[in-house]
Design a protein around this motif. Sequence first.
Motif, PDB file in Angstrom:
ATOM      1  N   LEU A 147       0.576  -1.338   0.243  1.00 31.16           N
ATOM      2  CA  LEU A 147      -0.058   0.114  -0.269  1.00 31.16           C
ATOM      3  C   LEU A 147       1.330   1.564  -0.068  1.00 31.16           C
ATOM      4  O   LEU A 147       0.503   2.466  -0.531  1.00 31.16           O
ATOM      5  CB  LEU A 147      -0.743   0.303   1.214  1.00 31.16           C
ATOM      6  CG  LEU A 147      -2.460  -0.618   1.330  1.00 31.16           C
ATOM      7  CD1 LEU A 147      -2.965  -1.176   2.547  1.00 31.16           C
ATOM      8  CD2 LEU A 147      -2.864  -0.905   0.219  1.00 31.16           C
ATOM      9  N   PHE A 148       2.453   1.240   0.445  1.00 31.84           N
ATOM     10  CA  PHE A 148       3.026   2.401   0.596  1.00 31.84           C
ATOM     11  C   PHE A 148       3.746   2.309  -0.847  1.00 31.84           C
ATOM     12  O   PHE A 148       4.461   1.617  -1.246  1.00 31.84           O
ATOM     13  CB  PHE A 148       3.880   2.162   2.231  1.00 31.84           C
ATOM     14  CG  PHE A 148       2.932   2.100   3.382  1.00 31.84           C
ATOM     15  CD1 PHE A 148       3.306   3.421   4.147  1.00 31.84           C
ATOM     16  CD2 PHE A 148       2.427   1.463   3.829  1.00 31.84           C
ATOM     17  CE1 PHE A 148       2.430   3.849   4.837  1.00 31.84           C
ATOM     18  CE2 PHE A 148       1.287   1.647   4.587  1.00 31.84           C
ATOM     19  CZ  PHE A 148       1.970   2.672   5.881  1.00 31.84           C
ATOM     20  N   PRO A 149       3.906   3.574  -0.829  1.00 37.72           N
ATOM     21  CA  PRO A 149       4.418   4.237  -2.103  1.00 37.72           C
ATOM     22  C   PRO A 149       6.405   3.989  -2.101  1.00 37.72           C
ATOM     23  O   PRO A 149       6.697   3.795  -0.711  1.00 37.72           O
ATOM     24  CB  PRO A 149       4.318   5.354  -2.731  1.00 37.72           C
ATOM     25  CG  PRO A 149       3.910   6.263  -1.239  1.00 37.72           C
ATOM     26  CD  PRO A 149       3.497   4.888  -0.643  1.00 37.72           C
ATOM     27  N   GLY A 150       7.273   4.177  -2.885  1.00 40.53           N
ATOM     28  CA  GLY A 150       8.356   3.902  -2.341  1.00 40.53           C
ATOM     29  C   GLY A 150       9.331   4.604  -1.833  1.00 40.53           C
ATOM     30  O   GLY A 150       9.979   4.830  -0.780  1.00 40.53           O
ATOM     31  N   ASP A 151       8.405   6.303  -2.094  1.00 40.62           N
ATOM     32  CA  ASP A 151       9.296   7.798  -2.061  1.00 40.62           C
ATOM     33  C   ASP A 151       7.296   7.886  -1.125  1.00 40.62           C
ATOM     34  O   ASP A 151       7.046   8.659  -1.792  1.00 40.62           O
ATOM     35  CB  ASP A 151       9.797   8.176  -2.852  1.00 40.62           C
ATOM     36  CG  ASP A 151      10.620   9.621  -1.682  1.00 40.62           C
ATOM     37  OD1 ASP A 151      11.360   9.295  -1.343  1.00 40.62           O
ATOM     38  OD2 ASP A 151       9.947  10.204  -2.347  1.00 40.62           O
ATOM     39  N   LEU A 152       8.066   8.456   0.446  1.00 39.48           N
ATOM     40  CA  LEU A 152       6.766   9.424   0.891  1.00 39.48           C
ATOM     41  C   LEU A 152       7.347  10.744   1.422  1.00 39.48           C
ATOM     42  O   LEU A 152       8.091  10.486   2.489  1.00 39.48           O
ATOM     43  CB  LEU A 152       6.142   8.469   1.631  1.00 39.48           C
ATOM     44  CG  LEU A 152       4.702   8.378   1.893  1.00 39.48           C
ATOM     45  CD1 LEU A 152       3.551   8.426   1.259  1.00 39.48           C
ATOM     46  CD2 LEU A 152       4.127   7.978   3.637  1.00 39.48           C
ATOM     47  N   MET A 153       6.737  11.369   1.495  1.00 41.37           N
ATOM     48  CA  MET A 153       6.974  12.883   1.833  1.00 41.37           C
ATOM     49  C   MET A 153       8.777  13.004   2.163  1.00 41.37           C
ATOM     50  O   MET A 153       9.141  13.468   2.968  1.00 41.37           O
ATOM     51  CB  MET A 153       6.588  13.334   2.681  1.00 41.37           C
ATOM     52  CG  MET A 153       5.229  13.639   2.757  1.00 41.37           C
ATOM     53  SD  MET A 153       4.374  13.670   3.641  1.00 41.37           S
ATOM     54  CE  MET A 153       4.284  12.456   4.625  1.00 41.37           C
ATOM     55  N   GLY A 154       9.344  12.550   0.572  1.00 44.41           N
ATOM     56  CA  GLY A 154      10.964  12.186   0.905  1.00 44.41           C
ATOM     57  C   GLY A 154      11.745  11.072   1.962  1.00 44.41           C
ATOM     58  O   GLY A 154      12.571  11.301   1.319  1.00 44.41           O
ATOM     59  N   LEU A 155      10.296  10.288   2.377  1.00 44.83           N
ATOM     60  CA  LEU A 155      11.547   9.280   2.932  1.00 44.83           C
ATOM     61  C   LEU A 155      10.782   8.280   2.645  1.00 44.83           C
ATOM     62  O   LEU A 155      10.069   8.373   1.607  1.00 44.83           O
ATOM     63  CB  LEU A 155      10.362   9.711   4.456  1.00 44.83           C
ATOM     64  CG  LEU A 155      10.640  10.496   5.463  1.00 44.83           C
ATOM     65  CD1 LEU A 155       9.654  11.468   6.644  1.00 44.83           C
ATOM     66  CD2 LEU A 155      11.992  10.387   5.636  1.00 44.83           C
ATOM     67  N   ASN A 156      11.999   6.914   2.729  1.00 45.07           N
ATOM     68  CA  ASN A 156      11.916   6.128   2.400  1.00 45.07           C
ATOM     69  C   ASN A 156      10.674   4.754   3.099  1.00 45.07           C
ATOM     70  O   ASN A 156       9.739   4.712   4.434  1.00 45.07           O
ATOM     71  CB  ASN A 156      13.125   4.897   3.157  1.00 45.07           C
ATOM     72  CG  ASN A 156      12.973   3.622   2.473  1.00 45.07           C
ATOM     73  OD1 ASN A 156      11.955   2.859   1.714  1.00 45.07           O
ATOM     74  ND2 ASN A 156      13.811   2.279   2.888  1.00 45.07           N
ATOM     75  N   GLY A 157       9.198   5.005   1.858  1.00 47.49           N
ATOM     76  CA  GLY A 157       8.168   4.128   2.512  1.00 47.49           C
ATOM     77  C   GLY A 157       7.951   3.207   3.209  1.00 47.49           C
ATOM     78  O   GLY A 157       7.414   2.653   4.182  1.00 47.49           O
ATOM     79  N   GLU A 158       8.884   2.262   2.797  1.00 43.37           N
ATOM     80  CA  GLU A 158       8.990   0.759   3.138  1.00 43.37           C
ATOM     81  C   GLU A 158       9.395   1.207   4.787  1.00 43.37           C
ATOM     82  O   GLU A 158       8.530   0.279   5.303  1.00 43.37           O
ATOM     83  CB  GLU A 158       9.992   0.111   2.226  1.00 43.37           C
ATOM     84  CG  GLU A 158       9.583  -1.305   2.670  1.00 43.37           C
ATOM     85  CD  GLU A 158      10.908  -1.859   2.070  1.00 43.37           C
ATOM     86  OE1 GLU A 158      10.773  -3.150   2.853  1.00 43.37           O
ATOM     87  OE2 GLU A 158      11.447  -1.792   1.211  1.00 43.37           O
ATOM     88  N   MET A 159      10.321   2.201   5.218  1.00 43.63           N
ATOM     89  CA  MET A 159      10.611   1.826   7.064  1.00 43.63           C
ATOM     90  C   MET A 159       9.146   2.704   6.721  1.00 43.63           C
ATOM     91  O   MET A 159       9.208   2.430   7.856  1.00 43.63           O
ATOM     92  CB  MET A 159      11.770   3.152   6.486  1.00 43.63           C
ATOM     93  CG  MET A 159      12.453   3.336   7.422  1.00 43.63           C
ATOM     94  SD  MET A 159      13.307   4.337   8.117  1.00 43.63           S
ATOM     95  CE  MET A 159      13.041   6.029   8.358  1.00 43.63           C
TER      96      MET A 159
END
Lengths: 354, 102
Positions: A289-301
């Motif tokens: 559900l999470f993109p690879g990049d979220l607001m400049g942060l690692n989406g997976e993290m």
Amino acid sequence: MSCQRLKNWIEDRYDLDGLRGFAKHKLIPVHRYEVLYYTGGLAMFLFIIQFITGMVLSFYYIPYFEQAHKSIIEIVTKLNMGWFFRSLHHWGAQLSIGVLFIHVFSTLLLKSYRKPRELLWITGFILLGISIFFGLSGYFLLWDERAFAAVRVATGGAGNLPVIGGFIKSFLRGGIDVTGDTLTRFYAFHVSVLPILTLILMGIHIALVQYHGMSVPISEEKNVRKHVPFFPNVLYKDFIIWLVALGVVVTLSILMPPEIGKKADTLAAPPENIKPEWYFLFLFQTLKLFPGDLMGLNGEMIAIVLISLGILFFFLIPFFDRRSARGEKSPVFTWIGIIYTAYFIVMTIIGFLT
Amino acid sequence: MFKSTTIHKKMLNCLCCPYAYIKTLIFFLIMLFLGDIPLLAQENVEVFPSAPYDRFIIYQALVLFWIGIIGLIVIIKMKLKEIERIQDMGIDKEEKDIPFLD
């Protein structure tokens, strides 16, 4: 020595009458949801099957990356009934994790975790975590390409946790990447560390159940029809359920023996359309559900942090639900329980179908 | 020398006669697949006995196993019913100060 003499010999030394008295006076309440009491005993029975079949398999399994896969093929194809024991171990694991999930979610929805049973919830929750790790480590022992990729993803995911992620990842892998050292390490976890922890925690869990007695849901406290003795009434019903469970495990083992994939190649790319075991599917879908990049942060993290917080909240629910602790109804936590259960079921189904 | 001549003759036959050429091609193809059999076996490990007799014995044992389970369940159920009947009658409780009969 005749049976009577042996009985006398034991009775001279140990207070068997006290135990008999305890068994006779242990009462179980009868109400609408009493069937859920049997899930704990069923999980324990399936664990016993796992211990027995696991011990048999460990006589022949070679925990070295060059021979691990071959040794399993030999267990399945050359040993008398080897395929059956491996299949029993596989299906026993699937069912025991399934039953444990039912046990945990029913405890959550019936609020059996409430005061004074917080420690029961904690030991049970840790046992569920151990069982899942049992599943992952056992799956990896096959040393086929799917298991290899699954462990690489799972340990890599744990590595995304801030601060402690790197340590957990390298501790689990026994190095930077998943290698033969990881196999040796997972074998040690699977056959020594986890069984000892399971036995200790299961002992504490069962002792606490004996100490506190069975929990009655708040809504059913006034509707308890009667109390029946654990021995023999409930134990006999336990036997019936265990027999059916044994039949189901044996039938599944014969009709659907688990496949053995291609031997893992540490340098090869992971196979396409790979899926984890069913009990990891809800996590797998959440990560998607999470993109690879979220607001400049690692989406997976971010996903791993949120999942960890969700699991931590789940673990600490008995300490947040103050109304239940006072014996009052707490609809907010009922809804939280429903949301957790529904999320797990829906995400698992979506992960299975896609 | 003799072998070499035979092979040369065969090769010439292959080139001249299309029938012989097809035969050789089929022969090579069969050899190719025969060579691959161990590889195929490696990919699909038989996780269940393949002999029909073994399968029959296993399925028969499964049926007998279920008959045994059902039988045991019926016995336990009957025993449980009897215990519940005695409990409902209230004659299962031990009386205090009951004299021992030797």
